[in-house]
Design a protein around this motif. Sequence first.
Motif, mmCIF file in Angstrom:
data_model
loop_
_atom_site.group_PDB
_atom_site.id
_atom_site.type_symbol
_atom_site.label_atom_id
_atom_site.label_comp_id
_atom_site.label_asym_id
_atom_site.label_seq_id
_atom_site.Cartn_x
_atom_site.Cartn_y
_atom_site.Cartn_z
ATOM 1 N N GLY A 183 3.361 -5.975 4.595
ATOM 2 C CA GLY A 183 2.852 -6.014 5.911
ATOM 3 C C GLY A 183 1.617 -4.913 5.954
ATOM 4 N N PRO A 184 0.802 -4.986 6.827
ATOM 5 C CA PRO A 184 -0.653 -5.182 7.432
ATOM 6 C C PRO A 184 0.039 -3.141 7.667
ATOM 7 N N THR A 185 -0.430 -2.124 7.017
ATOM 8 C CA THR A 185 -0.175 -1.025 6.684
ATOM 9 C C THR A 185 -1.133 0.201 6.845
ATOM 10 N N PRO A 186 -1.724 0.798 7.562
ATOM 11 C CA PRO A 186 -2.544 1.644 8.319
ATOM 12 C C PRO A 186 -3.144 2.755 6.533
ATOM 13 N N VAL A 187 -3.766 3.082 6.134
ATOM 14 C CA VAL A 187 -4.106 4.225 5.055
ATOM 15 C C VAL A 187 -5.557 4.649 5.585
#
Length: 286
Positions: free
Chosen positions: A13-17
Amino acid sequence: MRRGERPAVVPPGPTPVDGGTAELLGDADRDGSWVLVVDGTPQSHVDLDDPTHLEFEYVRRMGHVLDLAAPEGEPVDAVHLGGGALTLARYLAVTRPGSRQRVVEVDERLTDLVRAHLPLPRGARVRVRAADARAGLAALPTGSADVVVSDVFAGARTPAHLTTVEYAAEARRVLRPGGVLTANVADGPPLRFARGQVATLRAVFAHVCLLAEPGTLRGRRFGNLVAVASDAPLPVAGLTRRCAADPMPARVVADDDLARFAGSAAPVHDAEAQPSPEPPPGVFAR
């Protein structure tokens, strides 16, 4: 799970990078394929079952450059500036087994995400360094690479310091005699940025050509042009045949035609460099 079978990919799913929010989206049209999207912009397409499949048209054109950079199947030493999902590193690992590949990718958390969920082909010799592309290039030994691939974006734009004579000169320093640089150039009408990039590469390298879809080349739409540069003559005829046979055919512009394309554009230096243009809204919509 049977021996040799890879585990199923479970997208997180959406993942902070480091560069925003990344997401792995399954390709509904192709089993085993994934698109890496960062802040809404598709960055890479990967086919885990067939790493030789290059979905993005401009990446396929870069693949043609890599195919012709050395005799078929011969290992090369490659430098990738900008990693994303390591699409071309996977391609080289399969088409040129034994190749030594160094990747410079500034977003370490993005690399961690890709490595955790999109495994590299077995036997791939790929090392990734977390660094700015230009700083990573400057740290490499002189004459240590056969090919340099430059495909770096901050959001949807190439950073200014990766568009200059000084940057191109660093790539030339790292290349062995006869080595090849290929770079992704994103631009739209009136192609002012692309013309400046051609002038920049012509100021550093003896031989330059440009691969692009005709509509983009004529300034009708925003798109990706692929620049190719070397101090040795380029395989223009071979590139022309391969680009003409693609699902979306491209032209190869070289020699006098390339000089006419560049026109009066001046080489870009660090002092006046600007990032590549912002794409129009909706260009990368999926």
